[in-house]
Write a protein that holds these residues in place. Structure first.
Motif, mmCIF file in Angstrom:
data_model
loop_
_atom_site.group_PDB
_atom_site.id
_atom_site.type_symbol
_atom_site.label_atom_id
_atom_site.label_comp_id
_atom_site.label_asym_id
_atom_site.label_seq_id
_atom_site.Cartn_x
_atom_site.Cartn_y
_atom_site.Cartn_z
ATOM 1 N N GLY A 1 33.023 32.988 -14.622
ATOM 2 C CA GLY A 1 33.527 32.253 -13.466
ATOM 3 C C GLY A 1 34.614 33.017 -12.733
ATOM 4 N N ALA A 2 35.538 33.611 -13.485
ATOM 5 C CA ALA A 2 36.628 34.364 -12.866
ATOM 6 C C ALA A 2 36.095 35.575 -12.102
ATOM 7 C CB ALA A 2 37.625 34.810 -13.941
ATOM 8 N N HIS B 1 35.848 34.063 -3.211
ATOM 9 C CA HIS B 1 36.413 32.715 -3.287
ATOM 10 C C HIS B 1 37.901 32.701 -3.645
ATOM 11 C CE1 HIS B 1 32.486 31.070 -2.693
ATOM 12 N NE2 HIS B 1 32.007 31.665 -3.770
ATOM 13 N N LEU B 2 38.476 33.877 -3.883
ATOM 14 C CA LEU B 2 39.913 33.948 -4.170
ATOM 15 C C LEU B 2 40.703 34.527 -3.000
ATOM 16 C CD1 LEU B 2 39.931 35.199 -7.885
ATOM 17 C CD2 LEU B 2 40.188 32.864 -7.027
ATOM 18 N N TYR C 1 44.402 41.289 -7.771
ATOM 19 C CA TYR C 1 43.284 40.861 -8.601
ATOM 20 C C TYR C 1 43.390 41.381 -10.031
ATOM 21 C CZ TYR C 1 40.978 39.064 -4.435
ATOM 22 O OH TYR C 1 40.672 38.343 -3.312
ATOM 23 N N SER D 1 33.036 35.948 -10.879
ATOM 24 C CA SER D 1 32.261 35.466 -9.731
ATOM 25 C C SER D 1 33.163 35.048 -8.584
ATOM 26 C CB SER D 1 31.368 34.295 -10.156
ATOM 27 O OG SER D 1 30.405 34.704 -11.101
ATOM 28 N N LEU D 2 34.235 34.337 -8.878
ATOM 29 C CA LEU D 2 35.166 33.920 -7.824
ATOM 30 C C LEU D 2 35.727 35.135 -7.090
ATOM 31 C CD1 LEU D 2 37.171 31.065 -9.588
ATOM 32 C CD2 LEU D 2 35.552 30.812 -7.701
ATOM 33 N N GLU D 3 36.043 36.179 -7.834
ATOM 34 C CA GLU D 3 36.585 37.386 -7.211
ATOM 35 C C GLU D 3 35.528 38.106 -6.374
ATOM 36 O OE1 GLU D 3 38.332 41.788 -8.481
ATOM 37 O OE2 GLU D 3 38.293 40.168 -9.962
#
Length: 217
Positions: free
Chosen positions: A185-186, A194-195, A202, A188-190
Motif C-alpha cells: 500500500g505504501a 497519491h502522496l 519519500y 502504491s500510494l507513492e
C-alpha cells in the motif's frame, strides 16, 4: 563429469528470438500497459510477421504469463539477496532490507510493479505456473514470520495462509499479512501519485512506514 550437449543453431536462434519477444513485451508494459499488450504489437515492434511470433507465444495470455514468471523471478532474486546480506538473527534488519529492496525495484520500474501488484488485467487469469515464482517474494516475509513466531492460538482463521506459510500462530500470521499489505500500500500510494502534497521526503517517509509496519517488533 558429463557436459551438456552444445546448443544447435536452431536452439540458439529460438532462444535469442524468445528473448527479443520478451524484451519487446516489457517495453510495451511501460508504453501501453498490460491490458493493451498483444502478440501482433510485438510482431510489429520487431518487424516480424505475426504468425512467426505466434509460434512462440500462441496468445496474449501466454505472453503475459511468461512476463509474470520472469518478473517475479527477478524480484525474487533481489529480495533473496537483500535478505541473505543480513544476519539471520537480525529480524528487523531483514524486514527493512526486504521493504527497501522492493521499493527500490518498484521505483525503478513502476510499470512492472503495477503489472505484478496493481489492478488485474481484464480478461486474464494468472495460471498455476505463476504461483511458485510469486511465492519467492513473499517467502522472505514468511521466513521472518516463522523465525519470530511464538506459541499462541491457531484457529481456522488463517488455515489457507498456513497451507502456504507453515504452522504459524494466528498472531504471527496476522502480523505477516498486515505488514505485507501495508508495504504494498505504501509503495502504491507513492508510485501512483497519491502522496503528492502530503509527503515531501519519500525516503524518510518510507523509513518511518517500515518502522511502523515492522512485524518483528
Amino acid at each position: 563429469m558429463p557436459t551438456s550437449a552444445p546448443l544447435t543453431a536452431r536452439a540458439v536462434a529460438r532462444r535469442e528470438l524468445t528473448a527479443a519477444i520478451v524484451a519487446s513485451a516489457r517495453r510495451q508494459l511501460a508504453e501501453i500497459g498490460p491490458a493493451q499488450l498483444s502478440v501482433r504489437a510485438v510482431a510489429r515492434d520487431l518487424g516480424m510477421a505475426s504468425s512467426a511470433v505466434y509460434r512462440y507465444f500462441p496468445s496474449r495470455d501466454e505472453l503475459l504469463t511468461e512476463l509474470l514468471v520472469i518478473l517475479y523471478g527477478e524480484l525474487g532474486d533481489l529480495v533473496d539477496a537483500a535478505d541473505a546480506a543480513c544476519e539471520p538473527t537480525d529480524l528487523t534488519g531483514r524486514w527493512r532490507a526486504l521493504g527497501s529492496a522492493l521499493r527500490a525495484w518498484a521505483v525503478a520500474a513502476p510499470h512492472e510493479y503495477a503489472f505484478l501488484y496493481g489492478s488485474p488485467v481484464p480478461g486474464y487469469a494468472a495460471p498455476e505456473a505463476t504461483i511458485t515464482p510469486s511465492a519467492r517474494v513473499t517467502g522472505v516475509l514468511i521466513g521472518l514470520a516463522l523465525d519470530l513466531d511464538a506459541p499462541g492460538p491457531r484457529t481456522s482463521t488463517f488455515d489457507d495462509f498456513r497451507a502456504l506459510a507453515g504452522d504459524l500462530s494466528d498472531e504471527a500470521a496476522l502480523r505477516a499479512i498486515t505488514a505485507w499489505g501495508g508495504l504494498l500500500g505504501a509503495i502504491s500510494l507513492e508510485l501512483f501519485g497519491h502522496l503528492t502534497n502530503a509527503v515531501t521526503d519519500y525516503d524518510a517517509h518510507f523509513a518511518l512506514v517500515l518502522d511502523r509496519l515492522d512485524p518483528t517488533s
